[in-house]
Design an enzyme around this catalytic site. Sequence first.
Site, mmCIF file in Angstrom:
data_model
loop_
_atom_site.group_PDB
_atom_site.id
_atom_site.type_symbol
_atom_site.label_atom_id
_atom_site.label_comp_id
_atom_site.label_asym_id
_atom_site.label_seq_id
_atom_site.Cartn_x
_atom_site.Cartn_y
_atom_site.Cartn_z
ATOM 1 N N ASP A 13 0.805 -1.224 0.000
ATOM 2 C CA ASP A 13 0.000 0.000 0.000
ATOM 3 C C ASP A 13 0.838 1.274 0.000
ATOM 4 O O ASP A 13 0.411 2.322 0.505
ATOM 5 C CB ASP A 13 -0.977 0.035 1.203
ATOM 6 C CG ASP A 13 -1.906 -1.160 1.194
ATOM 7 O OD1 ASP A 13 -2.216 -1.653 0.103
ATOM 8 O OD2 ASP A 13 -2.327 -1.585 2.285
ATOM 9 N N LYS A 16 1.860 2.186 -5.104
ATOM 10 C CA LYS A 16 2.427 1.647 -6.354
ATOM 11 C C LYS A 16 1.537 1.964 -7.557
ATOM 12 O O LYS A 16 2.021 2.370 -8.612
ATOM 13 C CB LYS A 16 2.611 0.115 -6.228
ATOM 14 C CG LYS A 16 3.588 -0.278 -5.133
ATOM 15 C CD LYS A 16 3.651 -1.776 -4.929
ATOM 16 C CE LYS A 16 2.430 -2.408 -4.311
ATOM 17 N NZ LYS A 16 2.161 -2.010 -2.905
ATOM 18 N N ASN A 38 -5.236 -10.045 -3.634
ATOM 19 C CA ASN A 38 -4.946 -9.472 -2.317
ATOM 20 C C ASN A 38 -4.463 -8.035 -2.492
ATOM 21 O O ASN A 38 -4.561 -7.220 -1.586
ATOM 22 C CB ASN A 38 -3.902 -10.307 -1.541
ATOM 23 C CG ASN A 38 -2.676 -10.678 -2.356
ATOM 24 O OD1 ASN A 38 -2.633 -10.478 -3.577
ATOM 25 N ND2 ASN A 38 -1.674 -11.240 -1.701
ATOM 26 N N GLY A 40 -4.501 -4.169 -3.854
ATOM 27 C CA GLY A 40 -5.483 -3.138 -4.187
ATOM 28 C C GLY A 40 -4.690 -1.901 -4.559
ATOM 29 O O GLY A 40 -4.063 -1.290 -3.692
ATOM 30 N N HIS A 41 -4.634 -1.588 -5.834
ATOM 31 C CA HIS A 41 -3.805 -0.473 -6.308
ATOM 32 C C HIS A 41 -4.720 0.669 -6.748
ATOM 33 O O HIS A 41 -5.506 0.517 -7.681
ATOM 34 C CB HIS A 41 -2.899 -0.939 -7.452
ATOM 35 C CG HIS A 41 -1.880 -1.952 -7.019
ATOM 36 N ND1 HIS A 41 -0.959 -2.512 -7.867
ATOM 37 C CD2 HIS A 41 -1.642 -2.500 -5.789
ATOM 38 C CE1 HIS A 41 -0.204 -3.359 -7.178
ATOM 39 N NE2 HIS A 41 -0.601 -3.375 -5.933
ATOM 40 N N THR A 129 -6.060 -11.420 3.505
ATOM 41 C CA THR A 129 -7.188 -10.759 2.824
ATOM 42 C C THR A 129 -8.282 -11.777 2.483
ATOM 43 O O THR A 129 -9.328 -11.405 1.973
ATOM 44 C CB THR A 129 -6.712 -10.101 1.525
ATOM 45 O OG1 THR A 129 -6.177 -11.122 0.678
ATOM 46 C CG2 THR A 129 -5.660 -9.030 1.774
ATOM 47 N N GLN A 230 2.019 -6.031 -3.124
ATOM 48 C CA GLN A 230 2.452 -6.135 -1.726
ATOM 49 C C GLN A 230 3.752 -5.326 -1.531
ATOM 50 O O GLN A 230 3.968 -4.369 -2.241
ATOM 51 C CB GLN A 230 2.644 -7.601 -1.290
ATOM 52 C CG GLN A 230 1.324 -8.366 -1.184
ATOM 53 C CD GLN A 230 0.780 -8.846 -2.519
ATOM 54 O OE1 GLN A 230 1.452 -9.534 -3.262
ATOM 55 N NE2 GLN A 230 -0.450 -8.499 -2.839
ATOM 56 N N ARG A 311 -5.578 0.564 8.621
ATOM 57 C CA ARG A 311 -4.162 0.189 8.582
ATOM 58 C C ARG A 311 -3.485 0.663 9.860
ATOM 59 O O ARG A 311 -3.786 1.756 10.338
ATOM 60 C CB ARG A 311 -3.479 0.829 7.365
ATOM 61 C CG ARG A 311 -4.007 0.303 6.043
ATOM 62 C CD ARG A 311 -3.342 1.029 4.862
ATOM 63 N NE ARG A 311 -3.888 0.601 3.587
ATOM 64 C CZ ARG A 311 -4.063 1.413 2.536
ATOM 65 N NH1 ARG A 311 -3.723 2.681 2.607
ATOM 66 N NH2 ARG A 311 -4.562 0.946 1.423
HETATM 67 P P1 GDP Z 1 -0.720 0.391 -3.556
HETATM 68 O O1 GDP Z 1 -1.338 -0.880 -3.115
HETATM 69 O O2 GDP Z 1 0.751 0.446 -3.296
HETATM 70 O O3 GDP Z 1 -1.040 0.758 -4.979
HETATM 71 O O4 GDP Z 1 -1.365 1.530 -2.626
HETATM 72 P P2 GDP Z 1 -2.919 1.653 -2.225
HETATM 73 O O5 GDP Z 1 -3.681 2.136 -3.373
HETATM 74 O O6 GDP Z 1 -3.405 0.423 -1.542
HETATM 75 O O7 GDP Z 1 -2.835 2.725 -1.074
HETATM 76 C C1 GDP Z 1 -2.303 3.998 -1.298
HETATM 77 C C2 GDP Z 1 -3.379 5.020 -0.905
HETATM 78 O O8 GDP Z 1 -2.787 6.304 -0.784
HETATM 79 C C3 GDP Z 1 -4.456 5.177 -1.961
HETATM 80 O O9 GDP Z 1 -5.658 5.517 -1.340
HETATM 81 C C4 GDP Z 1 -3.936 6.338 -2.809
HETATM 82 O O10 GDP Z 1 -4.972 7.042 -3.472
HETATM 83 C C5 GDP Z 1 -3.309 7.194 -1.757
HETATM 84 N N1 GDP Z 1 -2.145 7.993 -2.176
HETATM 85 C C6 GDP Z 1 -1.179 7.703 -3.077
HETATM 86 N N2 GDP Z 1 -0.231 8.658 -3.077
HETATM 87 C C7 GDP Z 1 -0.608 9.561 -2.152
HETATM 88 C C8 GDP Z 1 -0.017 10.768 -1.657
HETATM 89 O O11 GDP Z 1 1.057 11.193 -2.050
HETATM 90 N N3 GDP Z 1 -0.715 11.441 -0.673
HETATM 91 C C9 GDP Z 1 -1.900 10.997 -0.176
HETATM 92 N N4 GDP Z 1 -2.491 11.716 0.774
HETATM 93 N N5 GDP Z 1 -2.477 9.858 -0.619
HETATM 94 C C10 GDP Z 1 -1.823 9.149 -1.577
HETATM 95 P P1 IMO Z 2 -0.864 -4.136 -2.270
HETATM 96 O O1 IMO Z 2 -0.393 -4.688 -3.589
HETATM 97 C C1 IMO Z 2 -1.021 -4.522 2.072
HETATM 98 C C2 IMO Z 2 -1.144 -8.573 3.708
HETATM 99 C C3 IMO Z 2 -2.423 -8.998 4.409
HETATM 100 C C4 IMO Z 2 -1.864 -9.983 5.411
HETATM 101 C C5 IMO Z 2 -0.737 -10.669 4.642
HETATM 102 C C6 IMO Z 2 -1.147 -11.984 3.991
HETATM 103 O O2 IMO Z 2 -2.147 -3.420 -2.346
HETATM 104 O O3 IMO Z 2 0.233 -3.365 -1.618
HETATM 105 P P2 IMO Z 2 -2.692 -12.692 1.960
HETATM 106 O O4 IMO Z 2 -4.046 -12.212 1.527
HETATM 107 O O5 IMO Z 2 -1.628 -12.461 0.950
HETATM 108 O O6 IMO Z 2 -2.730 -14.090 2.463
HETATM 109 O O7 IMO Z 2 -2.345 -11.789 3.245
HETATM 110 O O8 IMO Z 2 -0.350 -9.746 3.636
HETATM 111 N N1 IMO Z 2 -1.332 -8.085 2.326
HETATM 112 C C7 IMO Z 2 -1.247 -6.786 1.981
HETATM 113 N N2 IMO Z 2 -1.071 -5.694 2.739
HETATM 114 N N3 IMO Z 2 -1.088 -4.422 0.726
HETATM 115 C C8 IMO Z 2 -1.234 -5.516 -0.051
HETATM 116 O O9 IMO Z 2 -1.177 -5.463 -1.405
HETATM 117 C C9 IMO Z 2 -1.366 -6.772 0.572
HETATM 118 N N4 IMO Z 2 -1.552 -8.035 0.128
HETATM 119 C C10 IMO Z 2 -1.518 -8.820 1.208
HETATM 120 O O10 IMO Z 2 -3.050 -7.917 5.020
HETATM 121 O O11 IMO Z 2 -1.277 -9.296 6.486
HETATM 122 MG MG MG Z 3 -2.862 -1.578 -1.860
#
Ligand code: GDP
Ligand code: IMO
Ligand code: MG
Length: 429
Positions: A13, A16, A38, A40-41, A129, A230, A311
């Site tokens: 998270d 990416k 698992n 979520g981008h 997840t 991840q 989180r």
């Molecule tokens: P990923 O899994 O690495 O793609 O990240 P996620 O999408 O799960 O979580 C990142 C969260 O932070 C999302 O809600 C994005 O919209 C948000 N986000 C990304 N970059 C920034 C930033 O620079 N500032 C803030 N406030 N939010 C951001």
């Molecule tokens: P992105 O790509 C954050 C965490 C779960 C759990 C552990 C194992 O959005 O960054 P799983 O479902 O793989 O068996 O879960 O890994 N986890 C993540 N945490 N971002 C993710 O993906 C994750 N994918 C799995 O919360 O602790």
């Molecule tokens: Mg994510």
Amino acid sequence: MSVDVLLGLQWGDEGKGKVVDVLTPAYDVVARFQGGPNAGHTIEFGGKKFVLHTIPSGIFNPDCINLIGNGVIIDPAILQKEIVNLESSGVTVTKHLYVSRKAHLILPTHRLIDAASEASKGLQKIGSTLKGIGPTYTDKTARNGIRVGDVSSPDFLDKYNTLKNRHLQIVSQYGFDYSTHLIDGSDFESYEKKWFASLELLKRLNHVDSEYFINELLQQGKKVLAEGAQGSLLDVDFGSYPFVTSSNTTIAGVCSGLGIAPSKIGKVYGIFKAYCTRVGSGPFPTELTDADGENMRKTGNEFGSTTGRPRRCGWIDLPALQYAIMLNGVTDLIMMKADVLDGFENIKAAVAYHFGGKEITYIPFDAEDGKLKPVYQEIKGWNCKVTELKEKDALPLDLENYIRFIERNTNTPVTIVSTGPDRTQIVYR
Ligand code: GDP
Ligand code: IMO
Ligand code: MG
């Protein structure tokens, strides 16, 4: 041409999806190499927000080839939902989406085993997840899995039923009653029906022998960006085992998950938040359970993109960041969510840990929950809003100082800073 890689350096998270989307115009191909739904981008632009689970984040650029590699595991029902959501918002998907024939399928019963296994662990649960990740990778390595390329074969149903029956035995060995268990809001039979219906869309997608496909594109001089899911601290080998996911989230996963040689790797973008978050169980030395942590969660909207879970939040952990940089050979650092620290008078960074009566800067084998006590260094905060800033020279001096402090501690340049969730909120240094 080489393959550039973007991967998370913390517990996922990091942002990416946003950065892959921002970098996509410079690439011909974006490829996912591991993980499954698992992930979520999140991508935001023009007042719209999209969350991708299986589809690469290059999908919003119609000129970009998007590849789901052999190392990814696919739940066709989730993939169908993603495709339908995107297409109903006017995004073209299926024309420029390619799927590896060797990618393994997540079956509805994989999701039951995941739930049964977690329930059996009680307080020791991973915090999965529950998307069936562990059981599907287990079947892959145990050589029982079903792959995308099997879907059209005449004995597909036999293979499915054999595996399903084996899975139901495992579920019953756990003593897990799945009659009341819901999978994404549906009971097992309804989910299984949806799953079978979604195979029709999966069959119509572009199936490729992705290792040939990607190597041929490279030979033609196409530029490829590999998108990690991840983060390094969730890697099955190097993460905080057993509180990890079931794939190699680090650089090696790119080679095995796409079929490209290590010599083809170019830049390695390592992405991290200006602080840390973790969702699910497991050690988190710099976790804050006080008002500062709550402030980060609220300001950063730190709720899981896949599960909606809050989180856990805490200060940046430099020994852990150095470890991830070492594992991946990071060439460029990308710092995300700087804006979330806008209101902090002072910021802390862990520079070492107290462990077993000593001060250490490495992550020991037995770094269980609560055993590593962070040694902090305090840095002055910038105390102003950075969300509107677009130029590097406009960054406040105290933020620039924080970035330089991280660069000095990691020996790696921070080349991009993100100041908000939108595509446009990005500063190149
Ligand atoms: P990923 O899994 O690495 O793609 O990240 P996620 O999408 O799960 O979580 C990142 C969260 O932070 C999302 O809600 C994005 O919209 C948000 N986000 C990304 N970059 C920034 C930033 O620079 N500032 C803030 N406030 N939010 C951001
Ligand atoms: P992105 O790509 C954050 C965490 C779960 C759990 C552990 C194992 O959005 O960054 P799983 O479902 O793989 O068996 O879960 O890994 N986890 C993540 N945490 N971002 C993710 O993906 C994750 N994918 C799995 O919360 O602790
Ligand atoms: Mg994510």
